[in-house]
Enzyme design. Structure first.
Site, mmCIF file in Angstrom:
data_model
loop_
_atom_site.group_PDB
_atom_site.id
_atom_site.type_symbol
_atom_site.label_atom_id
_atom_site.label_comp_id
_atom_site.label_asym_id
_atom_site.label_seq_id
_atom_site.Cartn_x
_atom_site.Cartn_y
_atom_site.Cartn_z
ATOM 1 N N GLY A 31 3.592 21.796 51.670
ATOM 2 C CA GLY A 31 3.388 20.689 50.743
ATOM 3 C C GLY A 31 2.992 21.114 49.341
ATOM 4 O O GLY A 31 3.041 20.305 48.426
ATOM 5 N N CYS A 240 25.584 -2.241 61.155
ATOM 6 C CA CYS A 240 26.603 -1.611 60.304
ATOM 7 C C CYS A 240 27.926 -2.360 60.475
ATOM 8 O O CYS A 240 28.346 -2.649 61.591
ATOM 9 C CB CYS A 240 26.774 -0.139 60.684
ATOM 10 S SG CYS A 240 28.198 0.643 59.903
ATOM 11 N N CYS A 243 30.503 0.397 62.298
ATOM 12 C CA CYS A 243 30.265 0.943 63.634
ATOM 13 C C CYS A 243 29.268 0.108 64.434
ATOM 14 O O CYS A 243 29.013 0.398 65.596
ATOM 15 C CB CYS A 243 29.806 2.397 63.560
ATOM 16 S SG CYS A 243 28.089 2.589 63.054
ATOM 17 N N CYS A 271 28.294 7.441 61.259
ATOM 18 C CA CYS A 271 29.149 6.259 61.381
ATOM 19 C C CYS A 271 30.503 6.625 61.990
ATOM 20 O O CYS A 271 30.993 5.962 62.897
ATOM 21 C CB CYS A 271 29.339 5.628 60.004
ATOM 22 S SG CYS A 271 29.943 3.937 60.033
#
Lengths: 285, 196
Positions: A31, A240, A243, A271
């Site tokens: 980080g 979606c 799909c 997808c």
């Protein structure tokens, strides 16, 4: 075929050593933003110069490389970075998430969970999560060293005061291993939970801002929030259109000038894999 | 000049260094795991793994401290030819190389500053053996716990207490490497048994 006019993966060896040392310090201090001497790359700042330099430093000739831009394999940025490394490193490329060993990404984490042995390289525009709250680098550096992150909570609180909820929807700040507050790059906050306990190595490169930071696998990453306003990973409330997936992050696509629109997976590989398996959404041709 | 000085570098510098770096990076990212690292044939007493680490990470920008037996003419000449790394004392080095006993005391090395904790030394410890038993490791890069044969436990625990400051350790033995970055928490096996 490799372009022999360049060293393997474009950068010279001394530059790669410098970047590699920064990556190792980044992994040792999860980080924390490690300064590095970012080079000019044959693309403009803002197009992924940091990610490209990190990729160049970690790629080996045996790797299989994937590039996504907002989840898509077929956008300008993704296509040109992929062909850049095909030419200068001669590495194999793929669009299939599970086949890739190194994935460079702009602003998304793939939907398919990553595995051990994979490396995810993020392109980062502004690595400093406190930058829009405090413009002076000398001050933000001091704030990180003193673990002085109150200002960030004030920002999130102001969101709540103004909008009734935390309105930050991308580049949502996280705390790493209870120490450093980190900008996860402008990924949607839908992706934030995937940062934590990820089996893959996650590397972040900011070229213009000259910073590298990292998350080792299985690192504790917590999205900042309040007890009465807990973090929520949001997505558009639709399946979606292509799909039918109800668990993926969606892009809204305007289809005409009469208010027509559709929602489609931002992750094209996810997808297409689902469509190939026979899943169909309501807008599928 | 001894002919061995000119030999033993990476045969294919770009590709060999890339593979060697991935071994180092996997070791640092997953503390306790042991990885093969090859391509270098340094003069004695350096191990091939330590040689590969030096070729991968050191150059004219990285002051290097050679501790104990590693500080000999053959090694100095080999490093000068292959890396060009300037030699330095422990207080000014970015990398240090030697056996555990030769590298002590750890207080001699730069451990970074609060604003720049990355400006700390990385110690390359030549280990007589390397195995996944011994001290118990926890922290970033480790799913539950990992085990690694460490030369000490108290020293690494003190180093962890300095976090985010502190030293990072690479352990090399023959052609293998493991790592203990500063973020890793170290415990003796007996303590872990008690905790359960």
């Amino acid at each position: 075929m490799t372009d022999q006019a360049y060293n393997f993966a474009y950068l010279d060896e001394q530059t790669k050593r410098m970047i590699r040392r920064a990556i190792l310090k980044g992994l040792a201090i999860p980080g924390y933003q490690v300064p590095f001497a970012s080079r000019e790359m044959p693309m403009p700042y803002g197009w992924g110069t940091g990610g490209v330099q990190v990729s160049a430093a970690v790629l080996t000739p045996d790797d299989r490389f994937k590039v996504i831009d907002q989840g898509a394999d077929d956008t300008t940025n993704a296509v040109s970075i992929r062909s850049f490394f095909e030419r200068t490193a001669g590495v194999a490329t793929t669009t299939v998430t599970t086949e890739a060993t190194v994935i460079q990404t702009r602003h998304r984490i793939p939907e398919v969970p990553l595995a051990e042995g994979q490396i995810l390289v993020y392109q980062v525009p502004i690595p400093e999560p406190l930058r829009f709250l405090e413009p002076r680098e000398s001050e933000t550096r001091k704030m990180h060293s003193l673990e002085e992150y109150g200002l960030m909570h004030v920002k999130l609180y102001e969101d709540i005061a103004r909008h009734g909820h935390i309105a930050t929807s991308y580049a949502y700040p996280v705390k790493v291993e209870g120490r450093y507050v980190m900008d996860p790059s402008p990924i949607p906050k839908f992706d934030n939970p995937k940062l934590a306990d990820c089996p893959a190595i996650q590397l972040f490169g900011a070229g213009r801002e000259q910073r590298i930071y990292a998350l080792p696998p299985y690192t504790q990453v917590v999205s900042l929030d309040f007890e009465d306003h807990p973090f929520e990973a949001s997505r558009a409330d639709h399946p979606c259109g292509l799909c039918g997936a109800v668990d993926s992050y969606l892009d809204e696509v305007i289809t005409d000038d009469a208010g027509g629109r559709m929602f489609v997976c931002s992750d094209t590989d996810y997808c297409e894999t689902r469509q190939a398996a026979g899943h169909r959404g309501k807008d599928a041709a | 000049m001894h002919p061995q000085t000119l030999e033993g570098g990476f045969a294919n510098p770009a590709a060999d260094a890339a593979h060697a770096f991935r071994s180092v990076m996997e070791a640092v990212a997953r503390p306790g795991t042991i990885h093969e690292i090859t391509g270098a044939r340094p003069p004695a007493p350096l191990s091939p793994a330590a040689g590969a680490v030096l070729l991968t990470l050191c150059d004219t920008d990285t002051p290097l401290y050679l501790a104990g037996a590693a500080d000999c003419d053959a090694v100095r000449a080999w490093l000068a030819f292959h890396t060009g790394a300037p030699l330095a004392g422990p207080s000014d080095c970015m990398f240090a190389l030697g056996t555990w006993d030769a590298l002590l005391p750890l207080s001699a090395y730069p451990k970074g500053s609060p604003e720049y904790p990355d400006r700390s030394a990385t110690l390359i410890v030549e280990a007589p053996a390397l195995s996944d038993e011994g001290a118990v490791l926890q922290g970033p890069g480790i799913r539950d716990t990992a085990r690694l044969s460490l030369p000490d436990i108290g020293a690494f625990r003190q180093n962890r207490a300095l976090f985010p400051l502190g030293l990072d350790f690479l352990f090399t033995c023959d052609g293998r490497i493991a790592a203990l970055p500063r973020a890793t928490r170290v415990a003796a096996p007996a303590e872990m048994a008690e905790a359960r």
